[in-house]
Design a protein around this motif. Structure first.
Motif, short mmCIF file in Angstrom:
data_model
loop_
_atom_site.label_atom_id
_atom_site.label_comp_id
_atom_site.label_asym_id
_atom_site.label_seq_id
_atom_site.Cartn_x
_atom_site.Cartn_y
_atom_site.Cartn_z
N ASP A 75 13.39 -16.54 -3.98
CA ASP A 75 14.30 -15.81 -4.86
C ASP A 75 13.64 -14.54 -5.37
O ASP A 75 14.26 -13.48 -5.44
CB ASP A 75 14.70 -16.68 -6.06
CG ASP A 75 15.54 -17.86 -5.63
OD1 ASP A 75 16.17 -17.77 -4.55
OD2 ASP A 75 15.57 -18.87 -6.35
N ARG A 79 14.72 -10.61 -4.46
CA ARG A 79 15.07 -9.59 -5.44
C ARG A 79 14.18 -8.34 -5.24
O ARG A 79 14.56 -7.23 -5.55
CB ARG A 79 14.88 -10.16 -6.86
CG ARG A 79 15.70 -9.45 -7.93
CD ARG A 79 14.94 -8.48 -8.79
NE ARG A 79 13.66 -8.91 -9.21
CZ ARG A 79 13.31 -9.14 -10.46
NH1 ARG A 79 14.17 -9.01 -11.40
NH2 ARG A 79 12.08 -9.47 -10.75
N ASP A 100 12.11 0.99 -6.11
CA ASP A 100 12.25 0.93 -7.55
C ASP A 100 13.74 1.05 -7.89
O ASP A 100 14.59 1.06 -6.99
CB ASP A 100 11.41 2.01 -8.24
CG ASP A 100 11.96 3.41 -8.02
OD1 ASP A 100 12.95 3.57 -7.28
OD2 ASP A 100 11.39 4.36 -8.60
N GLU A 101 14.03 1.17 -9.17
CA GLU A 101 15.43 1.19 -9.59
C GLU A 101 16.18 2.42 -9.10
O GLU A 101 17.40 2.43 -9.09
CB GLU A 101 15.51 1.14 -11.11
CG GLU A 101 14.79 2.32 -11.75
CD GLU A 101 14.66 2.21 -13.24
OE1 GLU A 101 15.44 1.48 -13.85
OE2 GLU A 101 13.76 2.87 -13.79
N ASN A 102 15.43 3.47 -8.72
CA ASN A 102 16.10 4.67 -8.23
C ASN A 102 16.28 4.65 -6.72
O ASN A 102 16.65 5.66 -6.12
CB ASN A 102 15.31 5.91 -8.64
CG ASN A 102 15.22 6.03 -10.15
OD1 ASN A 102 16.22 5.86 -10.85
ND2 ASN A 102 14.03 6.28 -10.67
N ARG A 133 4.93 -7.64 -11.99
CA ARG A 133 6.07 -7.29 -12.83
C ARG A 133 7.34 -7.90 -12.28
O ARG A 133 8.26 -8.22 -13.02
CB ARG A 133 6.20 -5.77 -12.92
CG ARG A 133 5.22 -5.17 -13.92
CD ARG A 133 4.97 -3.72 -13.64
NE ARG A 133 6.14 -2.90 -13.91
CZ ARG A 133 6.21 -1.60 -13.63
NH1 ARG A 133 5.18 -1.01 -13.06
NH2 ARG A 133 7.28 -0.92 -13.91
N ASN A 134 7.38 -8.08 -10.98
CA ASN A 134 8.56 -8.68 -10.37
C ASN A 134 8.60 -10.19 -10.50
O ASN A 134 9.58 -10.82 -10.15
CB ASN A 134 8.61 -8.30 -8.89
CG ASN A 134 9.42 -7.05 -8.67
OD1 ASN A 134 10.63 -7.11 -8.53
ND2 ASN A 134 8.76 -5.90 -8.72
N PHE A 138 10.61 -15.77 -12.87
CA PHE A 138 10.65 -16.64 -11.69
C PHE A 138 9.46 -17.60 -11.72
O PHE A 138 8.40 -17.25 -12.22
CB PHE A 138 10.55 -15.81 -10.40
CG PHE A 138 11.75 -14.96 -10.13
CD1 PHE A 138 12.86 -15.48 -9.47
CD2 PHE A 138 11.78 -13.63 -10.53
CE1 PHE A 138 13.96 -14.70 -9.21
CE2 PHE A 138 12.88 -12.84 -10.27
CZ PHE A 138 13.98 -13.37 -9.60
N PRO A 277 23.45 -10.04 -4.01
CA PRO A 277 24.01 -9.52 -5.26
C PRO A 277 23.02 -8.73 -6.12
O PRO A 277 23.41 -7.79 -6.80
CB PRO A 277 24.49 -10.77 -6.00
CG PRO A 277 23.83 -11.92 -5.32
CD PRO A 277 23.52 -11.51 -3.93
N VAL A 278 21.77 -9.11 -6.07
CA VAL A 278 20.79 -8.42 -6.91
C VAL A 278 19.53 -8.14 -6.10
O VAL A 278 18.97 -9.04 -5.50
CB VAL A 278 20.37 -9.28 -8.14
CG1 VAL A 278 19.41 -8.50 -9.02
CG2 VAL A 278 21.57 -9.75 -8.92
N PHE A 279 19.11 -6.92 -6.05
CA PHE A 279 17.75 -6.59 -5.61
C PHE A 279 17.39 -5.23 -6.16
O PHE A 279 18.27 -4.43 -6.51
CB PHE A 279 17.61 -6.66 -4.08
CG PHE A 279 18.43 -5.66 -3.31
CD1 PHE A 279 17.95 -4.40 -3.00
CD2 PHE A 279 19.70 -6.00 -2.87
CE1 PHE A 279 18.72 -3.48 -2.30
CE2 PHE A 279 20.48 -5.10 -2.15
CZ PHE A 279 19.99 -3.83 -1.86
N ASN A 280 16.10 -4.96 -6.26
CA ASN A 280 15.65 -3.71 -6.88
C ASN A 280 16.18 -2.50 -6.12
O ASN A 280 15.99 -2.39 -4.92
CB ASN A 280 14.13 -3.65 -6.91
CG ASN A 280 13.54 -4.67 -7.84
OD1 ASN A 280 14.21 -5.11 -8.78
ND2 ASN A 280 12.30 -5.06 -7.59
N GLY A 281 16.81 -1.62 -6.83
CA GLY A 281 17.31 -0.39 -6.24
C GLY A 281 18.73 -0.51 -5.71
O GLY A 281 19.29 0.46 -5.21
N ARG A 282 19.32 -1.69 -5.83
CA ARG A 282 20.63 -1.92 -5.21
C ARG A 282 21.67 -0.89 -5.66
O ARG A 282 22.33 -0.27 -4.82
CB ARG A 282 21.13 -3.33 -5.54
CG ARG A 282 22.40 -3.69 -4.79
CD ARG A 282 22.84 -5.13 -5.15
NE ARG A 282 23.89 -5.60 -4.29
CZ ARG A 282 25.18 -5.35 -4.43
NH1 ARG A 282 25.56 -4.58 -5.44
NH2 ARG A 282 26.07 -5.82 -3.61
N ALA A 283 21.77 -0.72 -6.97
CA ALA A 283 22.81 0.18 -7.48
C ALA A 283 22.60 1.60 -6.96
O ALA A 283 23.53 2.26 -6.51
CB ALA A 283 22.83 0.15 -9.00
#
Ligand SMILES: Cc1cc2nc3c(=O)[nH]c(=O)nc-3n(C[C@H](O)[C@H](O)[C@H](O)COP(=O)(O)OP(=O)(O)OC[C@H]3O[C@@H](n4cnc5c(N)ncnc54)[C@H](O)[C@@H]3O)c2cc1C
Lengths: 379, 526
Positions: A75, A79, A100-102, A133-134, A138, A277-283
């Motif tokens: 898991d 992510r 990363d988030e960007n 950090r990740n 978990f 549904p969720v992983f770093n940078g997805r959005a």
């Protein structure tokens, strides 16, 4: 003097250093992740010839290895990375990239599934703090296990023959994409087989020298040649694989946003799975996926065998890119490069590189045609 | 009743005033809403507690100065019975030598009063005008939802636009910018001389935080407080501090909504990456396509949702945030009115501040930081019974003392130091009202950790998170959460951790509800 200053740099030796040094005819050393490793051990031509027509052995100990284990390791990793690794089976490995988030790449590497809840991540750059950090939230533990083993790469068309001679049949029969721990000469060794007859051995630190010697011995017949980092780098450029730290910077270490890259700017397809549904940078990647990237990392070739240097890529009068890794390929008498080029300029040909050409004491500039090379199939 | 799922249009976690305001706005739009409050009484930081069934105490907060006029109007709170027992209360700064200052907020009166006492009359007017101008610039930004950018590049542009294209004008903006990064002590030292004014201003600029007056950004906090002031000024609700929550509960129930007390959410139910309901700590599950949380952002996302459902950067930033509360409450029941030396009865009914000088506020802040009890605590005293006799038996009074700069963790532990802390605070009160102890019948003390366990105010933090210019607007609580929506689809934040922050304003709740309704009308999920 009373001891070392804490900020003094230490060049470390890999467990294979003395073995490799014994093969060196050039005394050419480079630094990689704080380790001293061979640049060239022989002439470039000899090494490259062996790599493409015989078999080669290289010390790849400076790569980072991370052990990621725990009930929720899958898991956590899912992510972390852009692809869906829930389908990665035990005993297999594959390329992964993480952002990363960007949506900018933080790291890249290979992820091997060792057991139901245990993985190994191989990377060129240090990423432990990012892994830690990740891990928050978990049931997982990430640790750097680089110091526990040494790395040997056996590659080339005769690699299988060397393995046969070495009595390592189970390794020879391994399929590409598999990662398994084998008992070799009574030593536990993790073995990975890549596409294109590349085998990685990860023996425990103390077992590295005996394994290296055994392979060198077994490869004598096949013309096994020890090679250094520069030839491995040439092969990488030939395959069109950008390297973090050379062709772009990791998002956590880059100061300028110009030097980081998204998966969509990389050559080939980086697997980005929006089904997760969720992983770093997805959005951020979601937004990027619908636009086309403004620049791309591409593989270039310049068909010229003269002694020359270059970096700037042009189209007509305008600079449209920069070469970040360059190597001369003696096999074909051409220069190969990895370059970042404006996407619009990639389309219709007409690229040139601005070269400086030397002949003895004379130096002059010339624009030479450069072409984008189609890439060989991904690892 | 495990597994018994009931369907609502929306579930609000946390019956603080913001959660209730959000619920009421949603109810007004026809939604069937369920509010889940962990505590036995709703209201969060704005509630009344009964003492001996006779005294209605303002348990946590005790004054309302920022309840948004728009919330009062939109929800027709007056028609539902909400009213102030008193508003426009003066601020009384107590002086150890009896030369107290009384400020009404009306420039002319204040200048005349101060000048007559040789206390910075004109200087104060200048100071107050600057404060007014800066607040006027900030106020419109606080009274509407923040502009939210999708990416960090767009964020830079938006911030620049917010900063430089405001309608309220260049002068106000310049005044604001020249002050925003300063410490309140710098500002005070530049413009004021009277120690008592310095103490008052420093108190107001740091109240609710662990900041000290010499800390950069504290000038901004004063402007911020001022910018959120409602027209009614400093006010006390009729029926006690719980009146707002009680009005809202009645309103919600009238809209077919439900409010459950003693209903602690233990987990937000997820369907993939979408919130779809809530599990209570007694195992009951309730489902709804929209979940709002008035609990602090960090609690909501890291504990109720879980880091695994967030991108690592965000989870990481949330986990770093530290709750910074440094306020304690002492609520006393008195069987008579103590005599404050030098104050008229009307002034005793005002907002009384004991902070004799800026340096004393600084000293308290520094000792609180070091985990020590302040020797001479600085405090704000309110006697709500001066305006609302119903709150106590006839002739009896309630004294609500808000002690500022009290450490969350005290040397020696709170169990051992609680009594000493109360003694010190009451000794300070007695310096101004020597007979106060004669009237004390009963009382309660709430240390910062007590506020957390008893009323769910984490760390005793007023604002559910930081409050400096970089914790506000489109950055509050984190850039990707600033629009009340979260990366978890269906989940919204609606508490003081969101823009425009803490205090009893109702604005975070209102904006959150409006965001939910807007998303729905755009064809998103209901
Ligand atoms: C000592 C003190 C004095 C103050 N004095 C004043 C004042 O005089 N004037 C003023 O304007 N402001 C004052 N404030 C600030 C003000 O009280 C707060 O900013 C305000 O109450 C915030 O409202 P809220 O609804 O956003 O959050 P809260 O009031 O904190 O409400 C959050 C609610 O969520 C509930 N909750 C949390 N987790 C869960 C869960 N898992 N499940 C169910 N419910 C949950 C909590 O129990 C709580 O009721 C004071 C604050 C403190 C600490």
């Amino acid at each position: 003097m009373s001891g070392d200053l804490p900020f003094r740099r230490h060049l470390r030796m890999t467990p294979l250093h003395s073995e490799v040094a014994a093969e060196s005819r050039t005394n050419d050393w480079v630094e990689r992740n704080g380790f001293t490793i061979a640049g060239h051990l022989d002439t470039p031509e000899t090494e490259v010839f062996a790599r493409y027509h015989r078999a080669t052995l290289a010390d790849i100990s400076p790569r980072f290895r991370y052990r990621i284990a725990g009930r929720e390791a899958m898991d956590c990793l899912n992510r972390l990375v852009t692809s869906d690794i829930s389908t990665l089976e035990e005993g297999h490995f594959g390329p992964v990239a993480f952002c990363d988030e960007n949506g900018q790449l933080v790291g890249e590497g290979e992820l091997a599934r060792i057991g139901a809840t245990e993985y190994r991540l191989f990377t060129e750059e240090e990423v432990l703090s990012w892994l830690r950090r990740n891990s928050t939230g978990f049931q997982v533990h990430a640790e750097d296990v680089s110091a526990e083993s040494a790395g040997i790469e056996l590659a080339g068309p005769l690699a299988e023959a060397v393995l046969e001679e070495a009595g390592f049949d189970p390794v020879r029969l391994l399929q590409a994409g598999h990662a398994q721990t084998r008992d070799l000469m009574g030593m536990p060794v993790a073995v990975l087989r890549h596409v294109g007859d590349v085998f990685e051995f990860w023996p425990e630190e103390d077992d590295a020298v005996p394994l290296w010697r055994h392979l060198m011995q077994a490869g004598r017949e096949a013309g096994l040649q020890a090679i250094g980092e520069r030839t491995r780098n040439l092969v990488r450029i030939d395959r069109g694989c950008p390297r973090m730290g050379a062709d772009y910077l990791g998002a956590l270490s880059a100061v300028s946003g110009d030097h980081v890259r998204t998966p969509y700017e990389m050559p080939g397809e980086t697997d980005v799975d929006f089904g997760k549904p969720v992983f770093n940078g997805r959005a951020a990647l979601r937004r990027m996926a619908v636009q086309s990237a403004a620049r791309r990392i591409v593989a270039l070739a310049v068909d010229d065998a003269r002694d020359l240097t270059f970096a700037i890529v042009c189209k007509g009068e305008h600079q449209v890119g920069v070469c970040t890794s360059i190597a001369f390929m003696p096999e074909t008498g051409q220069y190969l490069a990895i370059a970042t080029v404006e996407a619009a300029a990639c389309a219709s040909g007409g690229l040139t590189v601005e070269t400086e050409i030397r002949r003895e004491l004379a130096v002059w500039r010339e624009k030479l045609p450069a072409r984008i090379r189609p890439l060989p199939a991904k690892r | 009743m495990t597994g018994d799922r009931q369907a609502y249009d929306a579930i609000v976690i946390g019956g603080g005033h913001n959660g209730l305001v959000a619920a009421a706005y949603l109810g007004r739009a026809g939604k069937r809403v369920l509010v889940l409050e962990a505590g036995g009484i709703v209201g969060g930081g704005a509630l009344a507690a009964e003492l001996q069934h006779k005294y209605t105490l303002p348990a946590v907060s005790h004054l309302m100065d920022g309840l948004s006029d728009s919330v009062v109007k939109d929800l027709k709170l007056a028609r539902h019975g909400f009213a102030y027992a008193a508003s426009g209360l003066p601020t009384v700064a107590l002086d150890p030598d009896g030369r107290h200052l009384v400020l009404t907020g009306k420039a002319k009166d204040d200048e005349a009063f101060l000048s007559a006492r040789g206390q910075d009359g004109a200087k104060w007017t200048g100071f107050a005008r600057k404060l007014e101008n800066s607040a006027a610039w900030l106020s419109p930004l606080l009274n509407r939802p923040p502009l939210v950018a999708a990416s960090s590049a767009a964020r830079g542009k938006l911030m620049a636009r917010a900063m430089f294209a405001e309608a309220s004008g260049e002068r106000a903006r310049e005044a604001f910018l020249s002050l925003a990064a300063k410490s309140i002590s710098d500002w005070v030292h530049e413009e004021l001389e009277a120690p008592l004014l310095g103490g008052l201003v420093a108190f107001d600029a740091t109240l609710g935080s662990t900041d000290a007056p010499y800390d950069a950004g504290t000038a901004f906090r004063l402007i911020y407080r001022h910018a959120l002031k409602a027209k009614s000024g400093v006010a006390i609700p009729r029926g006690g501090m719980g009146a707002l929550a009680e009005t809202l509960v009645a309103l919600i129930e009238g809209q077919r909504g439900e409010v459950w007390a003693e209903a602690r959410a233990s987990r937000i139910l997820m369907d993939g990456a979408t919130a779809c309901g809530v599990v209570l700590d007694n195992g009951i599950e309730v489902s709804a396509p929209v979940v709002l949380s008035g609990a602090a952002p960090r609690e909501t996302l890291l504990r109720l949702v879980g880091a695994r459902y967030l991108e690592a950067d965000l989870a990481d930033r949330l986990s770093l945030g530290k709750a910074g509360g440094a306020t304690a409450k002492i609520n006393l029941a008195l069987d008579g009115m103590p005599g404050f030396r030098g104050l008229t009865p009307e002034q005793v009914g005002g907002r009384i501040v004991i902070a004799p000088s800026l340096d004393e506020v600084e000293e308290s802040a520094l000792s609180a930081r070091a985990g020590a009890l302040p020797l001479d605590p600085v405090m704000e005293i309110v006697m709500p019974t001066c305006h609302d006799a119903e709150l106590a038996p006839s002739g009896h009074h309630i004294m609500s003392i808000l002690v500022h700069q009290v450490p969350y963790e005290v040397e020696g532990g709170w169990d051992a130091r609680r009594e000493e802390f109360v003694q010190r605070a009451i000794r300070t009160v007695c310096r101004y009202a020597p007979d106060a102890t004669d009237y004390i019948l009963a009382g309660e003390v709430l240390t910062p950790p007590d506020l957390e366990t008893k009323y769910g105010i984490r760390g005793g933090d007023w604002h559910q998170g930081g409050l400096n210019p970089f914790d506000l607007l489109g950055l509050r609580p984190e850039p990707e959460l600033a629009g009340y929506a979260t990366p978890v689809s269906g989940l919204y934040l609606c508490g003081a951790g969101c823009h425009p922050g803490g205090g009893v304003t109702g604005l975070p709740g209102k904006f959150a509800a409006e965001t939910v309704l807007e998303a729905e009308s755009r064809g998103g999920r209901a």
